[in-house]
Design a protein around this motif. Structure first.
Motif, PDB file in Angstrom:
ATOM      1  N   PRO A  37       0.788  -1.228   0.000  1.00  5.60           N
ATOM      2  CA  PRO A  37       0.000   0.000   0.000  1.00  5.60           C
ATOM      3  C   PRO A  37       0.828   1.291   0.000  1.00  5.60           C
ATOM      4  O   PRO A  37       0.425   2.275  -0.631  1.00  5.60           O
ATOM      5  N   LEU A  38       1.983   1.305   0.668  1.00  5.11           N
ATOM      6  CA  LEU A  38       2.798   2.521   0.673  1.00  5.11           C
ATOM      7  C   LEU A  38       3.617   2.688  -0.604  1.00  5.11           C
ATOM      8  O   LEU A  38       4.290   3.707  -0.788  1.00  5.11           O
ATOM      9  N   ARG A  39       3.576   1.688  -1.479  1.00  7.62           N
ATOM     10  CA  ARG A  39       4.166   1.748  -2.820  1.00  7.62           C
ATOM     11  C   ARG A  39       5.645   2.134  -2.822  1.00  7.62           C
ATOM     12  O   ARG A  39       6.115   2.925  -3.634  1.00  7.62           O
ATOM     13  N   ARG A  40       6.384   1.537  -1.915  1.00  8.85           N
ATOM     14  CA  ARG A  40       7.837   1.715  -1.906  1.00  8.85           C
ATOM     15  C   ARG A  40       8.463   0.607  -1.082  1.00  8.85           C
ATOM     16  O   ARG A  40       7.772  -0.097  -0.340  1.00  8.85           O
ATOM     17  N   GLY A  83      -2.997 -10.607  -0.665  1.00 10.74           N
ATOM     18  CA  GLY A  83      -2.062 -11.488  -1.366  1.00 10.74           C
ATOM     19  C   GLY A  83      -0.634 -11.206  -0.982  1.00 10.74           C
ATOM     20  O   GLY A  83      -0.303 -10.122  -0.509  1.00 10.74           O
ATOM     21  N   GLY A  84       0.251 -12.173  -1.196  1.00  8.58           N
ATOM     22  CA  GLY A  84       1.655 -12.030  -0.880  1.00  8.58           C
ATOM     23  C   GLY A  84       2.451 -11.648  -2.106  1.00  8.58           C
ATOM     24  O   GLY A  84       1.901 -11.396  -3.179  1.00  8.58           O
ATOM     25  N   PRO A  85       3.766 -11.613  -1.950  1.00  7.56           N
ATOM     26  CA  PRO A  85       4.630 -11.228  -3.089  1.00  7.56           C
ATOM     27  C   PRO A  85       4.584 -12.279  -4.194  1.00  7.56           C
ATOM     28  O   PRO A  85       4.485 -13.453  -3.936  1.00  7.56           O
ATOM     29  N   GLU A  86       4.689 -11.824  -5.446  1.00  5.60           N
ATOM     30  CA  GLU A  86       4.677 -12.729  -6.588  1.00  5.60           C
ATOM     31  C   GLU A  86       6.026 -12.700  -7.290  1.00  5.60           C
ATOM     32  O   GLU A  86       6.100 -12.708  -8.511  1.00  5.60           O
ATOM     33  N   TRP A  87       7.123 -12.673  -6.498  1.00  5.07           N
ATOM     34  CA  TRP A  87       8.434 -12.454  -7.119  1.00  5.07           C
ATOM     35  C   TRP A  87       8.717 -13.428  -8.265  1.00  5.07           C
ATOM     36  O   TRP A  87       9.312 -13.054  -9.264  1.00  5.07           O
ATOM     37  N   GLY A  88       8.302 -14.656  -8.164  1.00  6.96           N
ATOM     38  CA  GLY A  88       8.700 -15.613  -9.191  1.00  6.96           C
ATOM     39  C   GLY A  88       7.640 -15.934 -10.206  1.00  6.96           C
ATOM     40  O   GLY A  88       7.846 -16.755 -11.094  1.00  6.96           O
ATOM     41  N   VAL A 125       6.878  -5.118   9.294  1.00  2.00           N
ATOM     42  CA  VAL A 125       7.417  -3.793   8.945  1.00  2.00           C
ATOM     43  C   VAL A 125       7.534  -3.824   7.432  1.00  2.00           C
ATOM     44  O   VAL A 125       8.597  -4.047   6.858  1.00  2.00           O
ATOM     45  N   ASP A 126       6.389  -3.628   6.768  1.00  2.00           N
ATOM     46  CA  ASP A 126       6.280  -4.038   5.366  1.00  2.00           C
ATOM     47  C   ASP A 126       5.490  -3.085   4.481  1.00  2.00           C
ATOM     48  O   ASP A 126       5.076  -3.462   3.385  1.00  2.00           O
ATOM     49  N   GLY A 127       5.259  -1.870   4.947  1.00  2.00           N
ATOM     50  CA  GLY A 127       4.507  -0.922   4.124  1.00  2.00           C
ATOM     51  C   GLY A 127       3.068  -1.313   3.892  1.00  2.00           C
ATOM     52  O   GLY A 127       2.416  -0.800   2.992  1.00  2.00           O
ATOM     53  N   GLY A 128       2.568  -2.254   4.698  1.00  2.00           N
ATOM     54  CA  GLY A 128       1.184  -2.689   4.576  1.00  2.00           C
ATOM     55  C   GLY A 128       0.983  -3.934   3.733  1.00  2.00           C
ATOM     56  O   GLY A 128      -0.157  -4.358   3.510  1.00  2.00           O
TER      57      GLY A 128
END
Length: 255
Positions: A208-211, A249-254, A240-243
């Motif tokens: 959400p904090l987009r950074r 949903g979680g990260p979709e790095w791969g 501590v993750d900017g929301g």
């Protein structure tokens, strides 16, 4: 008086990133700081920036139980006590279950989980004397799964639950244990991600904090949990993750 005057803090993985930021934060607030890591050059460069009489660098591989015992002994020998242990050492290893061989699995578990267990076990007798605190650096992956990080997610989830168990067992001795769970943070560990604009745009959709966070922002949370301001907080896992973990949903790095 500052929050950590006369306190002794041991930070693993302290040569760069979140560990270095935590070491600087504790030192700025009056602590005597022991900084551990595998890269002697990085450690000595950081130590040169801090007060010489309140800082000690120790080269150690904390995935080895003997090295952990030696590190704690060196801390107590130099400063006479141990008040706070910050377990920050770790490795971000990419790969699905199918892509992760035995050696890679063991390397990740050793760096991210074994190190935390060994350090806590070695440090507990001294932390009990001081009624001190433990802050383990987990990840948003401590709180949920993600793509292409099978070993890392398994290890970081285990760190959060190990922390809860330590909070239960050590609470009667006055020792607190908490986990800080950073999201995407600007460190060497994610340097390739930070160069990939398309991947970052996916990340911003889920943050959400987009950074990305800064190491100093995570260090501030670590210092809070270690301080007397948090003396009735134990067994917690603080994002501590900017929301990011507030979304669906979680990260979709791969992916």
């Amino acid at each position: 008086m500052q929050r950590f005057d006369e306190k002794v803090v041991l930070v693993t993985g302290g040569g760069s990133g979140i560990g270095a930021a935590a070491a600087k934060r504790f030192s700025a607030e009056g602590a005597r700081v022991v900084i551990a890591g595998r890269n002697a050059d990085k450690l000595h460069k950081l130590v040169a920036e801090l007060p010489a009489d309140r800082t000690l660098a120790v080269t150690a591989d904390v995935s080895d139980s003997g090295e952990c015992a030696r590190l704690v002994a060196a801390t107590v020998e130099r400063f006479g006590r141990l008040d706070t242990l910050v377990n920050n050492a770790g490795a971000n290893i990419v790969g699905s279950v199918a892509e992760t061989d035995d050696e890679t699995w063991r390397t990740c578990i050793g760096a991210d989980l074994d190190s935390v267990f060994y350090m806590i076990r070695a440090a507990l007798p001294h932390l009990e004397k001081a009624q001190g605190s433990i802050v383990n650096v987990g990840s948003v992956s401590s709180l949920g799964g993600g793509w292409s990080h099978a070993a890392y997610c398994a290890a970081k989830a285990a760190v959060a639950n190990l922390t809860r168990s330590v909070a239960c067992d050590a609470g009667k001795a006055g020792v607190r244990a908490n986990t800080v769970c950073p999201g995407l943070t600007v460190t060497d560990m994610v340097s390739e991600i930070m160069k990939d604009e398309a991947l970052l745009e996916k990340a911003w959709e889920r943050i959400p904090l987009r950074r990305a966070g800064e190491p100093a922002e995570v260090a501030a949370a670590i210092a809070f949990l270690a301080s007397d301001e948090a003396k009735f907080i134990t067994g917690a896992a603080l994002p501590v993750d900017g929301g990011q973990t507030a979304t669906d949903g979680g990260p979709e790095w791969g992916k």
